[in-house]
Design an enzyme around this catalytic site. Structure first.
Site, PDB file in Angstrom:
ATOM      1  N   ARG A 260       0.842  -1.205   0.000  1.00  0.00           N
ATOM      2  CA  ARG A 260       0.000   0.000   0.000  1.00  0.00           C
ATOM      3  C   ARG A 260       0.873   1.249   0.000  1.00  0.00           C
ATOM      4  NH1 ARG A 260      -4.738  -1.741   4.342  1.00  0.00           N
ATOM      5  NH2 ARG A 260      -5.196  -3.737   3.333  1.00  0.00           N
ATOM      6  N   ARG A 275       2.497   0.820  10.357  1.00  0.00           N
ATOM      7  CA  ARG A 275       1.943   1.111   9.039  1.00  0.00           C
ATOM      8  C   ARG A 275       3.069   1.157   8.013  1.00  0.00           C
ATOM      9  NH1 ARG A 275      -2.993   3.386   7.691  1.00  0.00           N
ATOM     10  NH2 ARG A 275      -3.404   3.890   9.858  1.00  0.00           N
ATOM     11  N   GLU A 347      -5.611  -1.843  15.632  1.00  0.00           N
ATOM     12  CA  GLU A 347      -6.559  -2.599  14.825  1.00  0.00           C
ATOM     13  C   GLU A 347      -5.794  -3.729  14.142  1.00  0.00           C
ATOM     14  OE1 GLU A 347      -8.417  -0.440  11.585  1.00  0.00           O
ATOM     15  OE2 GLU A 347      -8.659  -2.372  10.581  1.00  0.00           O
ATOM     16  N   SER A 350     -10.336  -6.597  10.705  1.00  0.00           N
ATOM     17  CA  SER A 350     -11.539  -5.908  10.307  1.00  0.00           C
ATOM     18  C   SER A 350     -12.376  -6.967   9.622  1.00  0.00           C
ATOM     19  CB  SER A 350     -11.148  -4.793   9.334  1.00  0.00           C
ATOM     20  OG  SER A 350     -12.152  -3.843   9.249  1.00  0.00           O
ATOM     21  N   ARG A 389       1.143  -5.704  13.320  1.00  0.00           N
ATOM     22  CA  ARG A 389       0.522  -5.267  14.572  1.00  0.00           C
ATOM     23  C   ARG A 389       0.439  -6.423  15.563  1.00  0.00           C
ATOM     24  NH1 ARG A 389      -3.900  -1.034  11.966  1.00  0.00           N
ATOM     25  NH2 ARG A 389      -2.280   0.172  10.920  1.00  0.00           N
TER      26      ARG A 389
END
Length: 422
Positions: A260, A275, A347, A350, A389
């Site tokens: 990303r 990230r 997080e 999801s 994470r």
RNA sequence: GGGGAGGUGCCAGAGUGGUUGAAUGGGACGGUCUCGAAAACCGUUGUGGGCUCCGGUCCACCGAGGGUUCGAAUCCCUCCCUCCCCGCCA
């Protein structure tokens, strides 16, 4: 992609959905206008085509040269009008498609209305916040001190937001991947090894294009995208297929790296490995009948929670509000784990029911056993945890006063029996 | 990278400009027959879209996209994919 009929027959539903997502509602009127124009043009051009087809058959049967010439001349003119109208139809359809593909999914009635992530609802917290008799360090201090995480070399060989995992650090990540995949297999999912690069149509089908083009890496020479999540190739798996009802539900799990560009979050979360431009993830994915997707969303959430529990995490489950809901999703649970060093909830998963939103884009249907008309499937996706994470949580929560890190018991079989990284 | 062959309905497989949305065979489904089954026979068997007095009717689709033509699965161009041979790399 929403059903055009739904927009036409129930525009207020779509307007409300957009409003609740804090988005502009004007595209709805634009769609209605273009849709009407399209149908009006189609009526005209199809009448002309019907005429041309009929007369062309007559020409084929006709023996008389003079009659043929007259008809051919007439049809030549009709053909010109058809070409002009076809062009208009194509233009209108392209515009309609562009606008419609930028409309997000309609939130489920159970998705709370809210303006931003501030209004997400914490449903439940499991476990206690870990306590330390020393000041717990963040992973960006712990990792380099242990010699398992190297930021400088990551940026040297590639650039910012890249890092190197070394020795037991690399092995710990690999252990997590193997552990998660095996757990999901026991939970009923079938493992898939997928291409990490996909064509444009695949990215569109998964709902990442055109809206999120900025966030994707692309090989322009070959016209291929690097996957931003396994969700993309997992949606592509059954693109343009009609499945049998008896095949459903299909449960898939896959490990892929994710790429990303993170243009949207420039300057945010720059510290540590939270990230990165490249990260690993194990994904869960389901294809279901529409009537089963609500129930199976809960299974997928439980399966993701089971991963957190097995690793000994303190975690909480959140229900996303309309303001924070992803483009594709109708209803989403986020799972956040506590990280004791950086002192925040991260997080890691999801879990979403996107209903028929991706199925429409990717054209994935199933044929009911009674032989009825093919219907769109529902698809669900959920992280079987994002790896960086998860690593952060293990490093920070399992750290000891001397800077060593206890390896969660379930991972030790893949760690060659190592109990402590020191 | 070079050379060759090909992509047609659920499958196999015809079809090189005019009732071909598509022969034929197989499969599947429904029916007749049967105590039941098989066989045989009859029928059905795509998707998307427009209009509709909801009975239909029309349009598009034979790998994808363009083009030629009154008319294209059939001719031309570009691209994608599959298979075979050679080369190259692992």
């Amino acid at each position: 992609m929403l059903d055009l009929n739904l927009i036409r027959e129930n525009p207020d539903l779509v307007r409300t959905a957009l409003q609740n997502r804090q988005m502009d509602v004007s595209p709805v009127d634009e769609i209605l206008r273009l849709d009407e124009k399209r149908r009006s043009l189609l009526t005209q051009v199809e009448a002309l085509k019907a005429e041309r087809n009929a007369v062309s058959k007559e020409i084929g049967r006709s023996k008389e040269a003079a009659t043929r010439e007259t008809k051919i001349a007439a049809m030549r003119e009709v053909g010109d009008r058809i070409s002009a109208l076809d062009k208009e139809v194509a233009d209108v359809e392209a515009e309609l498609h562009a606008i419609t593909s930028a409309i997000p999914n309609i939130p489920d009635e159970r998705t709370p209305v809210g303006t931003s992530e501030e209004e997400n609802v914490v449903l439940r917290t499991t476990g206690q916040l870990p306590e330390f008799d020393f000041e717990p360090k963040p992973h960006w201090d712990l990792g380099p001190a242990l010699g398992i995480l190297d930021f400088e070399r990551g940026t040297k060989i590639t650039g910012s937001r890249f890092y190197v995992l070394k020795g037991p650090g690399a092995r710990l990540q690999r252990a997590l991947i193997a552990f998660m995949l095996d757990l999901h297999i026991r939970q009923g999912y079938t493992e898939q090894y997928l291409p990490f690069m996909v064509r444009t149509a695949t990215v569109f089908g998964a709902g990442q294009l055109p809206k999120f083009a900025d966030n994707l890496y692309k090989d322009h020479e070959e016209d291929l995208y690097f996957v931003p999540t396994a969700e993309v190739p997992l949606t592509g798996l059954h693109m343009d297929e009609i499945l049998e009802e008896a095949q459903l539900p299909l449960f898939y799990t896959a490990y892929t790296p994710c790429f990303r560009r993170e243009k949207m979050s420039a300057g945010r979360d720059v510290r540590g490995i939270k990230r990165g431009h490249q990260f690993d993830k194990v994904e869960m994915y389901m294809y279901t009948k529409p009537e089963d997707s609500d129930t199976l969303l809960e299974k997928m959430r439980e399966d993701a929670e089971a991963t957190c529990s097995a690793l000994g995490f303190t975690y909480r489950v959140k229900q996303l509000c309309t303001g924070d809901l992803g483009f594709n999703s109708a209803i989403t649970y986020d799972i956040e784990v506590w990280a004791a060093g950086c002192n925040e909830w991260l997080e890691v998963s999801s879990v979403s029911n996107v209903r028929d939103f991706q199925a429409r884009r990717a054209n994935i249907k199933y044929r009911p056993s009674d032989g009825g008309k093919a219907r769109f499937v529902h698809t669900l996706n959920g992280s079987g945890l994002g790896l960086p994470r998860t690593l952060i949580a293990i490093l920070e929560n399992n750290q000891q006063a001397d800077g060593s890190v206890v390896v969660p018991e379930v991972l030790r079989p893949w760690m060659g029996g190592v109990e402590v990284i020191k």
